[in-house]
Design a protein around this motif. Structure first.
Motif, short mmCIF file in Angstrom:
data_model
loop_
_atom_site.label_atom_id
_atom_site.label_comp_id
_atom_site.label_asym_id
_atom_site.label_seq_id
_atom_site.Cartn_x
_atom_site.Cartn_y
_atom_site.Cartn_z
N VAL A 184 0.84 -1.21 0.00
CA VAL A 184 0.00 0.00 0.00
C VAL A 184 0.87 1.25 0.00
O VAL A 184 0.61 2.22 -0.73
CB VAL A 184 -0.95 -0.01 1.21
N ALA A 185 1.95 1.23 0.80
CA ALA A 185 2.82 2.41 0.84
C ALA A 185 3.43 2.67 -0.53
O ALA A 185 3.56 3.83 -0.95
CB ALA A 185 3.92 2.19 1.88
N THR A 186 3.81 1.60 -1.23
CA THR A 186 4.38 1.78 -2.57
C THR A 186 3.34 2.35 -3.52
O THR A 186 3.65 3.22 -4.35
CB THR A 186 4.88 0.43 -3.11
N ALA A 187 2.10 1.86 -3.39
CA ALA A 187 1.05 2.34 -4.29
C ALA A 187 0.72 3.80 -4.02
O ALA A 187 0.37 4.56 -4.93
CB ALA A 187 -0.20 1.48 -4.11
N VAL A 188 0.84 4.20 -2.75
CA VAL A 188 0.44 5.56 -2.36
C VAL A 188 1.52 6.58 -2.69
O VAL A 188 1.24 7.73 -2.96
CB VAL A 188 0.12 5.56 -0.84
N ARG A 189 2.79 6.11 -2.72
CA ARG A 189 3.93 7.03 -2.81
C ARG A 189 3.84 8.03 -3.95
O ARG A 189 4.10 9.22 -3.74
CB ARG A 189 5.23 6.22 -2.88
N ALA A 229 16.14 1.64 3.73
CA ALA A 229 14.75 1.19 3.87
C ALA A 229 13.83 2.39 3.80
O ALA A 229 14.29 3.52 3.91
CB ALA A 229 14.55 0.46 5.20
N ARG A 230 12.55 2.13 3.57
CA ARG A 230 11.58 3.22 3.55
C ARG A 230 10.52 2.96 4.60
O ARG A 230 10.19 1.82 4.92
CB ARG A 230 10.92 3.33 2.17
N VAL A 231 9.97 4.06 5.12
CA VAL A 231 8.89 3.94 6.10
C VAL A 231 7.61 3.57 5.35
O VAL A 231 7.23 4.25 4.40
CB VAL A 231 8.72 5.27 6.85
N VAL A 232 6.96 2.47 5.76
CA VAL A 232 5.73 2.07 5.08
C VAL A 232 4.50 2.23 5.95
O VAL A 232 3.38 2.26 5.44
CB VAL A 232 5.81 0.62 4.56
N SER A 268 -0.90 2.95 6.59
CA SER A 268 -0.01 3.22 5.47
C SER A 268 -0.42 4.42 4.63
O SER A 268 0.42 5.08 4.06
CB SER A 268 0.07 1.99 4.56
N LEU A 269 -1.72 4.70 4.53
CA LEU A 269 -2.16 5.82 3.70
C LEU A 269 -2.41 7.08 4.52
O LEU A 269 -1.94 8.16 4.18
CB LEU A 269 -3.45 5.41 2.96
N PHE A 270 -3.14 6.93 5.64
CA PHE A 270 -3.57 8.13 6.35
C PHE A 270 -2.47 8.91 7.06
O PHE A 270 -2.65 10.11 7.29
CB PHE A 270 -4.73 7.80 7.31
#
Lengths: 309, 170
Positions: free
Chosen positions: A69-74, A137-140, B22-24
């Motif tokens: 999800v974090a990758t999709a949102v980035r 690393a990245r914060v997810v 992850s989004l909010f």
């Protein structure tokens, strides 16, 4: 009378509800007791809590989902940056000019600061000797304020060579330490968490103390520094770095922040200083985990001399 | 039917949790994000029979307690969401709840759940709990949850109602 009638109707309505949807008090009691049992188990267990395996299992399941999800949102989180106006850019130029002037004056004081520089050199040499490398690393995922703990999930886990108690940094300074890992993710305790204590050393005087989190993401709210030696007074604008050992949770010599205010407390007969962290915790993204040099990893490591391996 | 409903409810909780962590955070106000898991539990409590909602509250709370960024004592969210589900199930009436009733229930459940979590922290001696800070967190959390209610609750309630026709209150 009409209102009485209305109430009558409501009560009969509720009666029908009761018969149809009985309030499950016994179930409520059972679930509340189950929750309290969990709390008791977790509190009394401490570090070897019986819930740790459950945490790890849930982490294995949720870690990849959070990373995805974090990758999709980035791509979307960078959208606001496209809409910056000329005014914003002008503001930024002014800020950069100010900081440039600041840096220039620091350079002019370089001779005066040579002593301090030598000490820093020693520290960096020590870090190089310890032979640490960085796992990028990245914060997810970020824990919510409602949960009252300041923790984040990063997308590097045991497969990348990350383990508990390792130091996490970014390009500004100390971020925190790893609490627990799953295969592909790790949970990091930020140094702003009220539970977090870091051994800190004042750059110019080499005095040691302890830096506690203040429980706020606000950079100005800062961290609390208490020196071990009550007699020494920390100076404003001094840099605080970590002290520690390779075996401890925090590697030595990582910059934490800058002292902004100093209070002397008569009651406790000690000096308290506010340290403004170098890291902006409200916009954490790319971080690095310090691992022993040459450790196995599923991605390229950044070595102490800056090479990628 | 029951198995399918459980599957859908658990899937909703998982999606809610992942979106919440992850989004909010990108939209968070001082780190406070909407509690989507709570919204799922309230939607179930307003639509289907109370035992299901209570157990779902417990499961959702436990997931919040154990899923990665969490580092507090496990069981605290489970307790808070179980009691929130109980309260929301009490509010339920025989006719379909009005929009105002839904918003009111969400606000009350959010207030109770966040406060209970904070109070359990005080009981367990969690450091860094100042009353002013707690009030800010609780109130902003309520505002967040109410803001998201119109987008999250109606589809979820329709979904739960369709999966349990004998309890549906259409």
């Amino acid at each position: 009378m009409a209102s009485l009638g209305g109430r009558e109707r409501r009560w009969t309505g509720l009666d029908r509800l009761e018969s149809r949807n009985r309030p499950p008090r016994s179930l409520l009691v059972a679930l509340v007791l189950a929750s309290i049992t969990l709390v008791t188990l977790d509190v009394s267990g401490g570090a070897s809590s019986p819930l740790e395996p459950a945490r790890r299992a849930v982490g294995e399941a949720f870690g990849p989902a959070e990373s995805a999800v974090a990758t999709a949102v980035r791509p979307f989180t960078s959208v606001p940056a496209w809409f910056r106006s000329k005014g914003d850019l002008a503001d930024e130029v002014r800020d950069l000019e100010a900081s440039n002037a600041d840096l220039k004056s620091q350079v002019e004081l370089a001779g005066f600061e040579r002593n301090r520089l030598e000490q820093y050199d020693g520290l960096t040499a020590a870090a190089t000797d310890l032979g640490s490398a960085l796992v990028p690393a990245r914060v997810v995922a970020v824990g919510s304020r409602q949960s009252q703990s300041f923790t984040v999930t990063i997308d590097a886990g045991s497969a990348a060579g990350v383990g508990p108690d390792m130091t996490v940094v970014n390009n500004d300074g100390l971020v925190g330490r790893v609490l627990r890992v799953s295969r592909s993710t790790a949970t990091v305790l930020l140094i702003v968490d009220p539970d977090s204590t870091v051994g800190g050393r004042v750059g110019s005087s080499m005095e040691i103390g302890f830096v506690n989190g203040s429980g706020s993401l606000d950079q100005a709210a800062g961290l609390d520094l208490r020196l071990v030696d009550d007699a020494s007074v920390p100076a404003r604008d001094d840099t605080v770095v970590t002290w520690g050992s390779a075996s401890g949770p925090y590697e030595p010599g990582v910059p934490i922040g800058r002292i902004t205010e100093v209070y002397s407390s008569l009651r406790e007969a000690s000096q308290r200083a506010v340290v403004e962290p170098f890291v902006d915790f409200s916009s954490l993204d790319v971080v690095g985990v310090m691992v022993p040099s040459g450790s196995q990893s599923d991605r390229a490591l950044v070595e102490a001399d800056g090479t990628l391996r | 039917m029951k198995g399918l409903r459980w599957a859908v409810a658990v899937a909703a909780v998982v999606v809610a949790l992942v979106v919440q962590v992850s989004l909010f955070p990108h939209l968070a106000w001082h780190g406070i994000v909407p509690n989507l898991c709570l919204l799922v539990v309230v939607a179930a409590a307003l639509t289907v029979e109370a035992p299901f909602a209570l157990v779902l509250g417990f499961v959702a709370g436990l997931t919040l307690d154990l899923a990665p960024p969490a580092d507090h004592v496990a069981g605290r969210w489970a307790l808070a969401l179980t009691i929130a589900a109980f309260l929301a199930a009490r509010v339920r009436q025989d006719q379909k709840p009005s929009a105002m009733a839904v918003v009111g229930t969400v606000a009350a459940a959010s207030f109770v759940a966040t406060s209970l979590f904070a109070l359990s922290g005080i009981v367990l001696d969690d450091p860094g709990t100042s009353v002013v800070g707690l009030l800010e967190v609780v109130l902003v959390a309520v505002v967040w949850d109410v803001l998201l209610t119109p987008f999250v609750l109606p589809p979820l309630m329709r979904l739960f109602a369709r999966l349990s026709p004998q309890w549906a209150t259409t």
